[in-house]
Design a protein around this motif. Sequence first.
Motif, mmCIF file in Angstrom:
data_model
loop_
_atom_site.group_PDB
_atom_site.id
_atom_site.type_symbol
_atom_site.label_atom_id
_atom_site.label_comp_id
_atom_site.label_asym_id
_atom_site.label_seq_id
_atom_site.Cartn_x
_atom_site.Cartn_y
_atom_site.Cartn_z
ATOM 1 N N GLY A 66 0.856 -1.185 0.000
ATOM 2 C CA GLY A 66 0.000 0.000 0.000
ATOM 3 C C GLY A 66 0.889 1.231 0.000
ATOM 4 N N VAL A 67 0.280 2.394 0.268
ATOM 5 C CA VAL A 67 1.073 3.619 0.388
ATOM 6 C C VAL A 67 0.705 4.270 1.721
ATOM 7 C CG1 VAL A 67 1.681 5.842 -0.660
ATOM 8 C CG2 VAL A 67 0.930 3.955 -2.121
ATOM 9 N N GLY A 68 1.715 4.516 2.553
ATOM 10 C CA GLY A 68 1.428 5.144 3.847
ATOM 11 C C GLY A 68 2.489 6.164 4.171
ATOM 12 N N SER A 69 2.272 6.922 5.255
ATOM 13 C CA SER A 69 3.307 7.868 5.647
ATOM 14 C C SER A 69 3.383 7.970 7.162
ATOM 15 C CB SER A 69 3.055 9.242 5.026
ATOM 16 O OG SER A 69 1.999 9.896 5.671
ATOM 17 N N GLY A 70 4.573 8.309 7.629
ATOM 18 C CA GLY A 70 4.801 8.547 9.056
ATOM 19 C C GLY A 70 5.267 9.986 9.188
ATOM 20 N N HIS B 130 -4.845 6.845 0.959
ATOM 21 C CA HIS B 130 -6.287 6.969 0.723
ATOM 22 C C HIS B 130 -6.711 8.430 0.564
ATOM 23 C CE1 HIS B 130 -6.696 2.715 1.081
ATOM 24 N NE2 HIS B 130 -5.908 2.783 2.140
ATOM 25 N N THR B 131 -5.776 9.263 0.118
ATOM 26 C CA THR B 131 -6.185 10.592 -0.328
ATOM 27 C C THR B 131 -6.487 10.467 -1.817
ATOM 28 O OG1 THR B 131 -3.880 11.205 -0.744
ATOM 29 C CG2 THR B 131 -4.791 11.843 1.368
ATOM 30 N N CYS C 248 -8.104 6.737 -5.090
ATOM 31 C CA CYS C 248 -7.103 6.917 -4.037
ATOM 32 C C CYS C 248 -5.701 6.740 -4.628
ATOM 33 C CB CYS C 248 -7.275 5.870 -2.941
ATOM 34 S SG CYS C 248 -8.761 6.063 -1.965
ATOM 35 N N LEU C 249 -4.716 7.365 -3.989
ATOM 36 C CA LEU C 249 -3.331 7.252 -4.447
ATOM 37 C C LEU C 249 -2.893 5.785 -4.570
ATOM 38 C CD1 LEU C 249 -0.567 8.417 -5.148
ATOM 39 C CD2 LEU C 249 -0.133 8.746 -2.706
ATOM 40 N N GLU C 250 -3.364 4.969 -3.645
ATOM 41 C CA GLU C 250 -2.993 3.546 -3.674
ATOM 42 C C GLU C 250 -3.393 2.841 -4.964
ATOM 43 O OE1 GLU C 250 -2.708 1.988 0.908
ATOM 44 O OE2 GLU C 250 -3.865 0.801 -0.497
ATOM 45 N N THR C 251 -4.487 3.310 -5.590
ATOM 46 C CA THR C 251 -4.936 2.638 -6.816
ATOM 47 C C THR C 251 -4.025 2.952 -8.004
ATOM 48 O OG1 THR C 251 -6.442 4.413 -7.506
ATOM 49 C CG2 THR C 251 -7.355 2.721 -6.043
ATOM 50 N N PHE C 252 -3.068 3.869 -7.822
ATOM 51 C CA PHE C 252 -2.098 4.181 -8.879
ATOM 52 C C PHE C 252 -0.681 3.755 -8.526
ATOM 53 C CE2 PHE C 252 -5.433 7.394 -9.384
ATOM 54 C CZ PHE C 252 -5.698 7.289 -10.738
ATOM 55 N N ASN D 215 0.424 17.452 -1.800
ATOM 56 C CA ASN D 215 -0.624 17.846 -0.850
ATOM 57 C C ASN D 215 -0.106 17.813 0.582
ATOM 58 O OD1 ASN D 215 -2.509 18.258 -2.863
ATOM 59 N ND2 ASN D 215 -3.241 16.140 -2.810
ATOM 60 N N LEU D 216 0.646 16.757 0.897
ATOM 61 C CA LEU D 216 1.238 16.658 2.238
ATOM 62 C C LEU D 216 2.160 17.836 2.508
ATOM 63 C CD1 LEU D 216 2.638 13.044 2.888
ATOM 64 C CD2 LEU D 216 0.879 14.252 4.155
ATOM 65 N N VAL D 217 3.009 18.139 1.508
ATOM 66 C CA VAL D 217 4.001 19.200 1.691
ATOM 67 C C VAL D 217 3.319 20.558 1.819
ATOM 68 C CG1 VAL D 217 5.947 20.399 0.612
ATOM 69 C CG2 VAL D 217 5.823 17.901 0.517
ATOM 70 N N ASN D 218 2.299 20.799 1.004
ATOM 71 C CA ASN D 218 1.618 22.094 1.081
ATOM 72 C C ASN D 218 0.893 22.286 2.410
ATOM 73 O OD1 ASN D 218 2.466 23.076 -1.370
ATOM 74 N ND2 ASN D 218 0.716 22.278 -2.494
ATOM 75 N N ILE D 219 0.444 21.208 3.011
ATOM 76 C CA ILE D 219 -0.254 21.332 4.286
ATOM 77 C C ILE D 219 0.735 21.421 5.460
ATOM 78 C CG2 ILE D 219 -1.818 20.173 5.910
ATOM 79 C CD1 ILE D 219 -3.160 18.923 3.366
#
Length: 384
Positions: A215-219, A239-240, A256-260, A312-316
Motif C-alpha cells: 500500500g502507500v502510507g506515511s509517518g 487513501h487521499t 485513491c493514491l494507492e490505486t495508482f 498535498n502533504l508538503v503544502n499542508i
Amino acid sequence: MNLRGVNHQLVKIKNRNLILRLIYERGSISRQEISRLIGLTPATVTNITGELLEKGFITELSNFREKSSAGRKAVPLAINPTAGYVIGVDIRPKIVRMSISDLLGRLSNIESFPYNSNRDELIETLVEKLQVLTEDRDILGIGIGVPGLVDSSSGEVKISPNLGWKNLNLSGPIEKSLRIPVTVENNVRVMALGERWFGKGKKSDNFILVYVSLGVGSGIVISGKIYKGINNSAGEIGHTVVSEDGELCNCGKKGCLETFASARAIVKNFKGTSLDEDSDIDEIKSAIEKGDKRAIEIVNRAGHYLGVGISNLVNILDPEMIILAGRVIRLGKTLLFPMRESLESRLFSTNKIRIEISELGKEIGLYGASALALEKFFYDKEEL
Ligand SMILES: [Zn+2]
C-alpha cells in the motif's frame, strides 16, 4: 505528587531527551557543547549526563580530549552501544520478522517465521521466540510494528485490513509472559521512528517518511515527535484522492493514491494479476530496462500521482524533507522523475522540499521497531 513535582519530572525528562538526541545526532559531543547548543546550565548538563553515565548508557571517550573554549580539556560523551538491547518485531502479512538491536541500531539475530490466520497461535509462537531472544541479555523493551490502525497507548491493534485483525490486544499477553515493556505502533510510523533514530531523519525534527509498498502510507514527524491524529489515523496518504474518476479502491472510495502507486496497483496494471511476491517489482524493473513501453507508462503514471499525493502533504505540513522507502521506490528514475516533476509543479510558491531515499533498506521495519522500543525506554519515564 503535587503539581510542582510533576512539572519538575517533566522538565527532567525533556532535558534528558534533548541531551540524548544531541548525542545520537552528533555521535560524540562534550558537556560544554551540549550546554552551549541546548542552552542548559553546565550544572544541569553534568547532572543529567551523570545519571546516563552511572547507568552506563553513555560513556566518556577519554582518548579524544578536545580543548574547550575555557582552556580546560573537554571530554566527549558517546552512546555506549552494548549497555542494553531492545527487540524489534515487524509483523507483515503471513510473516513475522524479528531481531535484537543494540543502542546504536546495530541489528543481530535477525530471524523470521511464517504464521497462519490463528491469532492466539501467533502470539504463542511469538512469545516462545521472544523468550529465546531475551535469555542472557539485558532487554530494555520490545517494539512491534503492525500494518493498520493501532492504539499504541493500549497496545491494541484496532483494525488491520492487511492482516485481517480487529481489536487485538497484542502488547498485554506478551508483556505478561515476558515481563518486559512492549510497545505496539503502526508499521509506517515505526519506520519513520527508525529514520529518526538511525537513518536520514537523525538531524531533522520535521520530516515525513512516505512508504510505497503493498500500500502507500506515511509517518509524520513534527517537532521531533510522531504525529498520530485524534483517531490514530494520521498519515493515510494512500487513501487521499488524487483523481476523482480513478479506479475503486479497497477502502470503498474512488481514485485513491494507492490505486495508482502501490505495488499492488502497479503489478495489477502491468500483469493483470494480483501481487504476491516481492519479485514482481523486480520483474517490472527488468521490463523497464528492456524498454517495455507499457511498463514505463504504468510506472510513469504511478510516479506522477505519487507526486500529486506528496505535494498535498508538503503544502499542508511544510516539512523539511520527504524520505521515500518501500519496494516500489526500487523502480528508480522511471518512477522518481515524473514524481518530482508533478510534486514540484504543485508546490505552493514558497515551499521547498528535500527528497531523500531511505538507506535503511529492507529491514526498515526492524530498525523502526527497535527505535520504538528505545523511544519508549528513554523518553517516557523519569527514572531510567
Ligand atoms: Zn482508498
